[in-house]
Design an enzyme around this catalytic site. Sequence first.
Site, short mmCIF file in Angstrom:
data_model
loop_
_atom_site.label_atom_id
_atom_site.label_comp_id
_atom_site.label_asym_id
_atom_site.label_seq_id
_atom_site.Cartn_x
_atom_site.Cartn_y
_atom_site.Cartn_z
N HIS A 102 0.84 -1.20 0.00
CA HIS A 102 0.00 0.00 0.00
C HIS A 102 0.88 1.26 0.00
O HIS A 102 0.65 2.19 -0.78
CB HIS A 102 -0.90 -0.03 1.24
CG HIS A 102 -1.76 1.19 1.44
ND1 HIS A 102 -3.13 1.14 1.49
CD2 HIS A 102 -1.43 2.49 1.64
CE1 HIS A 102 -3.61 2.37 1.68
NE2 HIS A 102 -2.60 3.21 1.79
N GLU A 103 1.90 1.26 0.87
CA GLU A 103 2.75 2.45 0.97
C GLU A 103 3.66 2.57 -0.26
O GLU A 103 3.90 3.68 -0.75
CB GLU A 103 3.59 2.41 2.25
CG GLU A 103 2.77 2.26 3.54
CD GLU A 103 1.67 3.30 3.70
OE1 GLU A 103 1.72 4.35 3.03
OE2 GLU A 103 0.74 3.05 4.50
N HIS A 106 2.04 4.37 -3.01
CA HIS A 106 2.11 5.84 -2.94
C HIS A 106 3.41 6.33 -3.58
O HIS A 106 3.42 7.30 -4.33
CB HIS A 106 2.06 6.30 -1.48
CG HIS A 106 0.68 6.25 -0.89
ND1 HIS A 106 -0.40 6.88 -1.45
CD2 HIS A 106 0.22 5.64 0.23
CE1 HIS A 106 -1.47 6.65 -0.70
NE2 HIS A 106 -1.12 5.90 0.33
ZN LIG Z 1 -2.53 5.31 1.69
#
Ligand SMILES: [Zn+2]
Length: 211
Positions: A102-103, A106
């Site tokens: 998830h990170e 980004h």
């Molecule tokens: Zn996030």
Amino acid sequence: MLLFKQLEFLEGVFGRFVPRAANPPPPLQCHPTTGRDATLEAQAREMLRAVGAPSVARSVRVEWSSRLRTAAGRADYRHNLVTLNPLLRTHGADEIDRTLRHELAHLLAHARKGRRRIAPHGPEWRQACCDLGIADEQRCHSLPFPRQTRARPFLYRCPRCGREFPRVRKIRRRVACLACCRRYYHGQFDKRFTLQLVAAPQPSTLSRVQR
Ligand SMILES: [Zn+2]
Ligand SMILES: [Zn+2]
């Protein structure tokens, strides 16, 4: 200057939020002072290379930090740094892996878009999640943690739509309601929708709240 921080944009840093876990985490396998995790970092490099982002792969760092309280992880694209909350370890390897991806999504979304501003969990991030093998990722977690209970004694309201924005701290900058700016002003900052302070704690509690 767009100031939409209250809804979805914290400059440079995105978070995957989780409330606090009840159990203490098992001991960390990481560098004792920096918190860097060489194993996860190697995995991150491999994943980023596999999706065609060699420069992010070279510079990415993955660290554990107990300074994260309500977030499972954080991505700082200015430093290609992923920070993970040690409380995640009570939820198993799969949850750690998912948070890492998830990170990384980004960082990947940002690297692909260069200097252009993007929404933290917008289409670019979604695409990056697909590429990193978590196509079904939600912007927020679904872990069975107890809810965060920290008081948010400052209450702001949008003068147009009436939406309320409870905050832990006083907002120091002028901030407008993103929903109304989008709806009536093509997503640009419009001072007509500046959030109004409608409730604040008594002065005696201020020092405690604003530490
Ligand atoms: Zn996030
Ligand atoms: Zn509004």
